[in-house]
Design an enzyme around this catalytic site. Sequence first.
Site, short mmCIF file in Angstrom:
data_model
loop_
_atom_site.label_atom_id
_atom_site.label_comp_id
_atom_site.label_asym_id
_atom_site.label_seq_id
_atom_site.Cartn_x
_atom_site.Cartn_y
_atom_site.Cartn_z
N LYS A 9 43.31 -40.45 35.52
CA LYS A 9 44.44 -38.72 36.12
C LYS A 9 45.61 -38.64 35.20
CE LYS A 9 47.93 -40.65 37.86
NZ LYS A 9 49.38 -40.47 37.46
N ASP A 139 47.68 -42.40 45.27
CA ASP A 139 47.09 -41.39 44.09
C ASP A 139 45.84 -41.50 44.48
OD1 ASP A 139 48.91 -40.87 42.51
OD2 ASP A 139 49.16 -42.46 41.17
P1 ATP Z 1 48.97 -46.05 39.44
O1 ATP Z 1 48.87 -44.85 38.13
O2 ATP Z 1 48.77 -45.37 39.82
O3 ATP Z 1 50.19 -46.36 39.52
P2 ATP Z 1 48.65 -47.45 36.94
O4 ATP Z 1 46.92 -46.80 36.57
O5 ATP Z 1 48.98 -47.58 36.87
O6 ATP Z 1 49.02 -46.96 38.84
P3 ATP Z 1 46.72 -49.72 38.46
O7 ATP Z 1 45.50 -49.81 37.30
O8 ATP Z 1 45.84 -48.91 38.98
O9 ATP Z 1 47.60 -48.96 37.26
O10 ATP Z 1 47.06 -51.31 38.80
C1 ATP Z 1 47.66 -51.16 39.28
C2 ATP Z 1 48.55 -52.90 40.08
O11 ATP Z 1 47.02 -53.01 40.96
C3 ATP Z 1 47.31 -54.00 38.58
O12 ATP Z 1 48.23 -54.47 37.90
C4 ATP Z 1 46.50 -54.86 40.13
O13 ATP Z 1 48.33 -56.13 39.97
C5 ATP Z 1 46.05 -54.12 40.99
N1 ATP Z 1 44.67 -53.92 41.41
C6 ATP Z 1 43.98 -53.95 42.16
N2 ATP Z 1 43.28 -53.71 42.58
C7 ATP Z 1 42.87 -53.62 41.20
C8 ATP Z 1 41.74 -52.34 40.74
N3 ATP Z 1 40.63 -52.60 41.29
N4 ATP Z 1 42.24 -51.42 39.02
C9 ATP Z 1 43.15 -52.75 38.71
N5 ATP Z 1 44.67 -53.03 39.28
C10 ATP Z 1 44.26 -53.34 40.32
#
Ligand code: ATP
Length: 284
Positions: A9, A139
């Site tokens: 998203k 989310d």
């Molecule tokens: P959001 O936009 O929901 O705040 P994001 O996209 O910035 O999230 P994610 O890629 O969801 O961040 O990952 C955040 C942290 O979650 C990562 O740094 C990691 O340590 C942890 N994590 C746990 N499971 C996963 C997964 N399946 N994929 C990615 N990160 C994961």
Amino acid sequence: MTTASAQGKINLVFQVGALSNGYHEVRSVYQAIDLAETVTVRESNSWEIEVHGEVPNLELVPRDESNIVVRAAVELARSAGITNPQPMKFTIQKRIPVAGGMAGGSADAAAALVALNEHWCLGKSDAELAEVGAKLGADVPFALLGGTALGTGSGTQLTKLSDNPTLHILLIFSEFALSTKDVFQAFDSIRPAGDELAADLEENYSNRIGENSLLPAALKLRPDLKSVLELDLGIQGGFLSGSGPTVWFSTPDHAVVEQAQQRARSLGYRSVLTQTSSLGARLS
Ligand code: ATP
């Protein structure tokens, strides 16, 4: 073996209010994009994670039981009264940058919930899966629903909005990660009372496209993001996606977005072309 997918998203608008009871009240217009994570589940002797993909910060994805897909499995089992669930192997195909502000982990959780609901024959409804999802992260309910939606509360209370005409989106990836928690902490230090939440966002969000309360906080942590946000690519943008660092640009015109990508490439930026999506999490 069962496979499901869920979209990443951007937030067309992201307003963050005050911290209360441990979470920030937000008002957000979520928009699913046409970049999907795919999660395959199969029985195993222990919880196992295999991750594939060519996205920034892949090494940050936990390969142990702290991965959000294992937490999703345990929480889903618990909601069905199963205290000792069958361990599973998860194969995750990532297309969404890790810690990029595009809810890649939440999409993995949503896909895992849909795949396991089928694989374990639990028969949970969409509303029941969303309830489990809300326990995993703000989310996750949106990653289940997809399309365009207004998120309130911590982001988990969703109102589905009508689909907009397709927008072509240019994403500029960053090689560095931004932790959502760190960005919210920086936000609290800059705006301890939070931002005002618009009461009429559902009707008037089109006048506020790109507004993001977390922008000053992300810039405080990564001042170098400014040059990306100020890129002149001849289209609307750049806007911070969620807590960043991914930056997005948009246009209804496909030829124009391709030109913008060429320009970004010539300037040395890592970019991906996508478009808005009306899809939610689903079996593949
Ligand atoms: P959001 O936009 O929901 O705040 P994001 O996209 O910035 O999230 P994610 O890629 O969801 O961040 O990952 C955040 C942290 O979650 C990562 O740094 C990691 O340590 C942890 N994590 C746990 N499971 C996963 C997964 N399946 N994929 C990615 N990160 C994961």
